[in-house]
Design a protein around this motif. Sequence first.
Motif, PDB file in Angstrom:
ATOM      1  N   THR A 180       0.851  -1.186   0.000  1.00 15.14           N
ATOM      2  CA  THR A 180       0.000   0.000   0.000  1.00 15.14           C
ATOM      3  C   THR A 180       0.886   1.233   0.000  1.00 15.14           C
ATOM      4  O   THR A 180       2.094   1.147   0.204  1.00 15.14           O
ATOM      5  N   ARG A 181       0.260   2.355  -0.214  1.00 14.35           N
ATOM      6  CA  ARG A 181       0.989   3.628  -0.233  1.00 14.35           C
ATOM      7  C   ARG A 181       0.671   4.401   1.043  1.00 14.35           C
ATOM      8  O   ARG A 181      -0.490   4.506   1.447  1.00 14.35           O
ATOM      9  N   ARG A 182       1.719   4.949   1.638  1.00 15.30           N
ATOM     10  CA  ARG A 182       1.556   5.775   2.836  1.00 15.30           C
ATOM     11  C   ARG A 182       2.133   7.153   2.540  1.00 15.30           C
ATOM     12  O   ARG A 182       3.308   7.269   2.172  1.00 15.30           O
ATOM     13  N   GLY A 183       1.287   8.156   2.665  1.00 17.53           N
ATOM     14  CA  GLY A 183       1.753   9.503   2.365  1.00 17.53           C
ATOM     15  C   GLY A 183       2.057   9.660   0.890  1.00 17.53           C
ATOM     16  O   GLY A 183       1.515   8.963   0.040  1.00 17.53           O
ATOM     17  N   GLY A 189      -2.963  -0.138  10.462  1.00 15.32           N
ATOM     18  CA  GLY A 189      -2.607   1.062   9.714  1.00 15.32           C
ATOM     19  C   GLY A 189      -2.871   0.936   8.232  1.00 15.32           C
ATOM     20  O   GLY A 189      -3.078   1.940   7.544  1.00 15.32           O
ATOM     21  N   LYS A 190      -2.884  -0.284   7.739  1.00 11.47           N
ATOM     22  CA  LYS A 190      -3.112  -0.450   6.294  1.00 11.47           C
ATOM     23  C   LYS A 190      -4.494   0.043   5.889  1.00 11.47           C
ATOM     24  O   LYS A 190      -4.687   0.487   4.777  1.00 11.47           O
ATOM     25  N   LEU A 191      -5.452  -0.002   6.808  1.00 11.83           N
ATOM     26  CA  LEU A 191      -6.783   0.502   6.477  1.00 11.83           C
ATOM     27  C   LEU A 191      -6.764   2.006   6.269  1.00 11.83           C
ATOM     28  O   LEU A 191      -7.434   2.516   5.367  1.00 11.83           O
ATOM     29  N   ASP A 192      -5.986   2.720   7.075  1.00 13.84           N
ATOM     30  CA  ASP A 192      -5.826   4.164   6.861  1.00 13.84           C
ATOM     31  C   ASP A 192      -5.178   4.432   5.510  1.00 13.84           C
ATOM     32  O   ASP A 192      -5.575   5.334   4.780  1.00 13.84           O
ATOM     33  N   GLU A 193      -4.167   3.632   5.184  1.00 13.92           N
ATOM     34  CA  GLU A 193      -3.465   3.805   3.916  1.00 13.92           C
ATOM     35  C   GLU A 193      -4.391   3.554   2.731  1.00 13.92           C
ATOM     36  O   GLU A 193      -4.370   4.301   1.746  1.00 13.92           O
ATOM     37  N   LEU A 194      -5.221   2.515   2.830  1.00 11.28           N
ATOM     38  CA  LEU A 194      -6.132   2.180   1.738  1.00 11.28           C
ATOM     39  C   LEU A 194      -7.259   3.199   1.599  1.00 11.28           C
ATOM     40  O   LEU A 194      -7.779   3.417   0.507  1.00 11.28           O
ATOM     41  N   THR A 195      -7.627   3.822   2.706  1.00 11.46           N
ATOM     42  CA  THR A 195      -8.644   4.874   2.645  1.00 11.46           C
ATOM     43  C   THR A 195      -8.088   6.104   1.951  1.00 11.46           C
ATOM     44  O   THR A 195      -8.754   6.727   1.124  1.00 11.46           O
ATOM     45  N   GLU A 196      -6.843   6.429   2.264  1.00 13.24           N
ATOM     46  CA  GLU A 196      -6.204   7.609   1.670  1.00 13.24           C
ATOM     47  C   GLU A 196      -5.872   7.398   0.195  1.00 13.24           C
ATOM     48  O   GLU A 196      -6.027   8.294  -0.630  1.00 13.24           O
TER      49      GLU A 196
END
Length: 107
Positions: A23-26, A55-62
Amino acid sequence: MHGARFDKLLALLKGFDSAMLTTRRGRDELRSRPMRIAQVTDRGRLWFITSVDSGKLDELTEFPFANVSLQDRRRFLSISGAVRAVRDRYKLRELWRVDERAWFDKG
């Protein structure tokens, strides 16, 4: 994608038990982690189970796109596409296996 090529892809996908989900973060950070493949549907959709605190759920939402990499001694596959998180207790019960506990800190 239909026909023999899709059938070959589906058979290949169903031959794997786990994958690396990236996933992508930031703006410029990629994060990969191993995931057990809970289900591959006949339409080629992959289902994974994760904690709601992940945290991957936050990343996938973003950024709702991901890469899934699969490999064993003789085969490999890398696929990318749109993703979405689903909170569905009935689907969780359908997919849950006892060995799923190994992927969670508290079992």
